[in-house]
Design a protein around this motif. Structure first.
Motif, PDB file in Angstrom:
ATOM      1  N   UNK A 283      76.623 -58.124 -58.676  1.00 57.89           N
ATOM      2  CA  UNK A 283      75.611 -57.916 -59.722  1.00 57.89           C
ATOM      3  C   UNK A 283      74.450 -57.073 -59.227  1.00 57.89           C
ATOM      4  N   UNK A 284      74.015 -57.344 -57.977  1.00 61.88           N
ATOM      5  CA  UNK A 284      72.937 -56.540 -57.393  1.00 61.88           C
ATOM      6  C   UNK A 284      73.400 -55.102 -57.196  1.00 61.88           C
ATOM      7  N   UNK A 285      74.649 -54.937 -56.747  1.00 59.94           N
ATOM      8  CA  UNK A 285      75.182 -53.587 -56.519  1.00 59.94           C
ATOM      9  C   UNK A 285      75.208 -52.775 -57.797  1.00 59.94           C
TER      10      UNK A 285
ATOM     11  N   UNK B  58      67.674 -62.332 -49.034  1.00 58.37           N
ATOM     12  CA  UNK B  58      67.513 -60.996 -48.484  1.00 58.37           C
ATOM     13  C   UNK B  58      68.831 -60.376 -48.052  1.00 58.37           C
ATOM     14  N   UNK B  59      69.730 -61.200 -47.492  1.00 53.97           N
ATOM     15  CA  UNK B  59      71.036 -60.678 -47.074  1.00 53.97           C
ATOM     16  C   UNK B  59      71.824 -60.180 -48.279  1.00 53.97           C
ATOM     17  N   UNK B  60      71.808 -60.956 -49.374  1.00 51.22           N
ATOM     18  CA  UNK B  60      72.501 -60.509 -50.587  1.00 51.22           C
ATOM     19  C   UNK B  60      71.857 -59.244 -51.142  1.00 51.22           C
ATOM     20  N   UNK B  61      70.535 -59.146 -51.052  1.00 52.43           N
ATOM     21  CA  UNK B  61      69.841 -57.969 -51.564  1.00 52.43           C
ATOM     22  C   UNK B  61      70.157 -56.718 -50.778  1.00 52.43           C
ATOM     23  N   UNK B  62      70.129 -56.821 -49.433  1.00 53.76           N
ATOM     24  CA  UNK B  62      70.399 -55.649 -48.592  1.00 53.76           C
ATOM     25  C   UNK B  62      71.844 -55.198 -48.757  1.00 53.76           C
ATOM     26  N   UNK B  63      72.795 -56.165 -48.700  1.00 51.72           N
ATOM     27  CA  UNK B  63      74.201 -55.804 -48.857  1.00 51.72           C
ATOM     28  C   UNK B  63      74.465 -55.208 -50.239  1.00 51.72           C
ATOM     29  N   UNK B  64      73.904 -55.838 -51.281  1.00 54.68           N
ATOM     30  CA  UNK B  64      74.066 -55.308 -52.635  1.00 54.68           C
ATOM     31  C   UNK B  64      73.432 -53.946 -52.791  1.00 54.68           C
TER      32      UNK B  64
ATOM     33  N   UNK C  93      73.813 -30.757 -60.503  1.00 54.25           N
ATOM     34  CA  UNK C  93      72.622 -31.360 -61.099  1.00 54.25           C
ATOM     35  C   UNK C  93      72.489 -32.833 -60.728  1.00 54.25           C
ATOM     36  N   UNK C  94      73.134 -33.235 -59.643  1.00 54.90           N
ATOM     37  CA  UNK C  94      73.047 -34.621 -59.187  1.00 54.90           C
ATOM     38  C   UNK C  94      72.610 -34.612 -57.735  1.00 54.90           C
ATOM     39  N   UNK C  95      71.517 -35.262 -57.407  1.00 57.35           N
ATOM     40  CA  UNK C  95      70.992 -35.239 -56.044  1.00 57.35           C
ATOM     41  C   UNK C  95      70.543 -36.636 -55.650  1.00 57.35           C
ATOM     42  N   UNK C  96      70.964 -37.074 -54.457  1.00 59.60           N
ATOM     43  CA  UNK C  96      70.564 -38.383 -53.931  1.00 59.60           C
ATOM     44  C   UNK C  96      69.871 -38.152 -52.591  1.00 59.60           C
ATOM     45  N   UNK C  97      68.570 -37.905 -52.585  1.00 55.44           N
ATOM     46  CA  UNK C  97      67.857 -37.690 -51.315  1.00 55.44           C
ATOM     47  C   UNK C  97      67.754 -38.979 -50.515  1.00 55.44           C
ATOM     48  N   UNK C  98      67.428 -38.824 -49.232  1.00 54.90           N
ATOM     49  CA  UNK C  98      67.364 -39.988 -48.354  1.00 54.90           C
ATOM     50  C   UNK C  98      66.276 -40.960 -48.768  1.00 54.90           C
ATOM     51  N   UNK C  99      65.174 -40.436 -49.296  1.00 51.51           N
ATOM     52  CA  UNK C  99      64.111 -41.361 -49.691  1.00 51.51           C
ATOM     53  C   UNK C  99      64.547 -42.247 -50.849  1.00 51.51           C
ATOM     54  N   UNK C 100      65.440 -41.750 -51.711  1.00 53.49           N
ATOM     55  CA  UNK C 100      65.953 -42.571 -52.802  1.00 53.49           C
ATOM     56  C   UNK C 100      66.893 -43.648 -52.261  1.00 53.49           C
ATOM     57  N   UNK C 101      67.688 -43.302 -51.240  1.00 56.95           N
ATOM     58  CA  UNK C 101      68.587 -44.280 -50.619  1.00 56.95           C
ATOM     59  C   UNK C 101      67.779 -45.435 -50.017  1.00 56.95           C
ATOM     60  N   UNK C 102      66.786 -45.062 -49.192  1.00 54.11           N
ATOM     61  CA  UNK C 102      65.953 -46.100 -48.573  1.00 54.11           C
ATOM     62  C   UNK C 102      65.150 -46.884 -49.589  1.00 54.11           C
ATOM     63  N   UNK C 103      64.621 -46.170 -50.598  1.00 51.91           N
ATOM     64  CA  UNK C 103      63.824 -46.853 -51.620  1.00 51.91           C
ATOM     65  C   UNK C 103      64.639 -47.821 -52.449  1.00 51.91           C
ATOM     66  N   UNK C 104      65.884 -47.459 -52.767  1.00 52.11           N
ATOM     67  CA  UNK C 104      66.734 -48.344 -53.571  1.00 52.11           C
ATOM     68  C   UNK C 104      67.088 -49.606 -52.807  1.00 52.11           C
ATOM     69  N   UNK C 105      67.430 -49.460 -51.515  1.00 52.90           N
ATOM     70  CA  UNK C 105      67.757 -50.650 -50.705  1.00 52.90           C
ATOM     71  C   UNK C 105      66.533 -51.530 -50.542  1.00 52.90           C
TER      72      UNK C 105
END
Length: 466
Positions: free
Chosen positions: A27-29, A385-391, A424-436
């Motif tokens: 669900x978190x994923x 937190x473990x479920x959140x990080x993994x998700x 037209x689709x971009x996933x920068x590193x700051x979005x990866x870190x921010x989402x996690x």
């Protein structure tokens, strides 16, 4: 409780209810994937718009006009600058002065005029514009049939697709398929056009192109001659896209080399308006395009031009509204993308509350052997937190995969429509870190109530629980 012991105990508890915890993590994923997918779409669209602006040649360009034109003047310029009647004329000396400003790569005049072109004994009226050598990098010429000008002074022209259709009489009917650029270019490349234009001469004298007649005029004490001339031009290219698509109704459909256009001394509308204010041998321009060496210096150059007494406008001014639009778009996409994550947080609360009911005796034993309320809270926070990080990690990967699939599918559709592909689709590193990180924060907040409830359990009552 030490961190290694806390981590080991939290992971063991998550493994014991593997199915329930896995479903909560899924669900978190899904929530993180929706958030990443929506925000990466907005980022990709903004990057695509920026690429288009850069390739258009306008992103690093300041458009300069005389305040006599009274175009593009804001209220601040009206208050602080000279009045239109007292403003400087945008002539050749002014262009040279602007070109010497720091951070300026080049400053070239906007030479455009409506004239007659003859092709195979047929007359065509159209707008002609002059292009500098630097315009070769404009994205409008990427898919061009033929080539760019061989030199700045070559007697050559590039046609826009619509004018090529007009020359060949192939203007498509409503609803009919348009001819391709290759079909239009094949019978035109290498052919000759004859341009008839009016040349302004400061005094009677020899003219390089063949003159047909001369008319002497006298306006405000400045004498000049208007000579009807002809110039033969070779067609070297046909462009699919329109390099002047942002100019509206005044855009040209035929393009000349800049130096050639300057050497022809074509009579321009500004010559009639400013003949009383400029020397007869100096051309007067409606506008000048100033290319800046570094786009970061656009505002500096724009301010310097305004101090010289001219009006200045850049795509930076227009992009402020564009940036505001994308900021609002990010907010809406982020809100809607976060809704699924908020729903997933309810699953975290439910999972941990059920864990409390199942592990009351375990919690009682922990407290009986010396575990504090804080230790119990840390344990439940660690599980959340473990479920959140993994998700979050799985969600980022899922969101990236969704974006790639949609991007590939859209490009397949664009290819079938004979349109160039786009990314037209971009996933920068700051979005990866921010989402996690966002998934972790949501999980910890969701664990507040279950952790507090577990910490408040009476160890005696917990040990009696069956």
């Amino acid at each position: 409780m030490k961190l290694p012991d806390l981590t080991e105990l939290a992971l063991r508890n998550l493994r014991e209810s593997l199915l329930r915890n896995s479903l909560t993590t899924v669900g978190i994923s899904v929530g993180v994937a929706s958030l990443v997918a929506m925000l990466s779409l907005g980022i990709g669209l903004q990057q695509m718009a920026s690429r288009r602006l850069v390739k258009s040649g306008l992103f690093d360009t300041v458009i300069v006009t005389s305040r006599r034109e009274m175009r593009g003047m804001g209220r601040e310029e009206e208050r602080n600058g000279p009045t239109p009647g007292e403003s400087r004329v945008l002539d050749e000396p002014a262009r040279q002065e602007i070109e010497k400003l720091p951070n300026v790569a080049e400053a070239y005049p906007d030479i455009r005029f409506a004239t007659e072109l003859r092709f195979e004994d047929k007359s065509h009226l159209t707008m002609i514009s002059a292009l500098p050598e630097s315009a070769k990098s404009n994205d409008a010429f990427e898919g061009m049939q033929g080539g760019f000008f061989s030199s700045d002074t070559a007697s050559e022209v590039i046609l826009q697709k619509s004018f090529a259709e007009e020359l060949l009489g192939k203007t498509p009917a409503l609803g009919a398929a348009e001819p391709s650029v290759a079909e239009l270019a094949q019978p035109l490349l290498g052919k000759e056009l004859v341009m008839r234009y009016a040349q302004r001469a400061s005094s009677p004298g020899p003219v390089t192109p063949a003159p047909s007649k001369s008319v002497d005029s006298d306006l405000a004490g400045a004498a000049y001659s208007v000579i009807s001339c002809e110039q033969k031009l070779k067609i070297v290219g046909v462009s699919d896209l329109d390099p002047e698509s942002m100019r509206g109704p005044t855009r040209a459909r035929v393009f000349l080399p800049l130096k050639l256009a300057e050497s022809l001394h074509v009579m321009l509308p500004t010559d009639l308006r400013e003949i009383a204010h400029a020397s007869s041998d100096q051309p007067v321009y409606s506008s000048i395009s100033v290319r800046v060496k570094n786009p970061a210096q656009i505002q500096t150059v724009e301010d310097a031009v305004k101090k010289m007494g001219f009006s200045a406008f850049s795509i930076l001014d227009a992009s402020r509204g564009l940036r505001q639009f994308f900021a609002v778009l990010y907010a809406f996409l982020g809100i809607f993308g976060s809704l699924a994550l908020m729903v997933a947080s309810i699953g975290i609360v439910n999972t941990l509350v059920m864990a409390i009911l199942e592990r009351r005796r375990e919690i009682g034993i922990m407290k009986a052997i010396g575990a504090s309320d804080g230790d119990v809270k840390k344990l439940f926070f660690a599980e959340a937190g473990a479920m959140g990080v993994l998700g979050g990690m799985v969600g980022v990967a899922l969101g990236w995969a969704i974006g790639q699939v949609i991007n590939v599918g859209t490009n397949v559709y664009l290819k079938r429509q004979s349109l160039p592909p786009e990314h037209f689709w971009a996933v920068p590193w700051w979005l990866v870190g921010g989402a996690i990180l966002f998934a972790l924060v949501v999980s910890l907040v969701s664990g507040l109530y279950p952790a507090g409830r577990a910490a408040r359990l009476d160890p005696v009552q917990a040990l009696r629980y069956e």
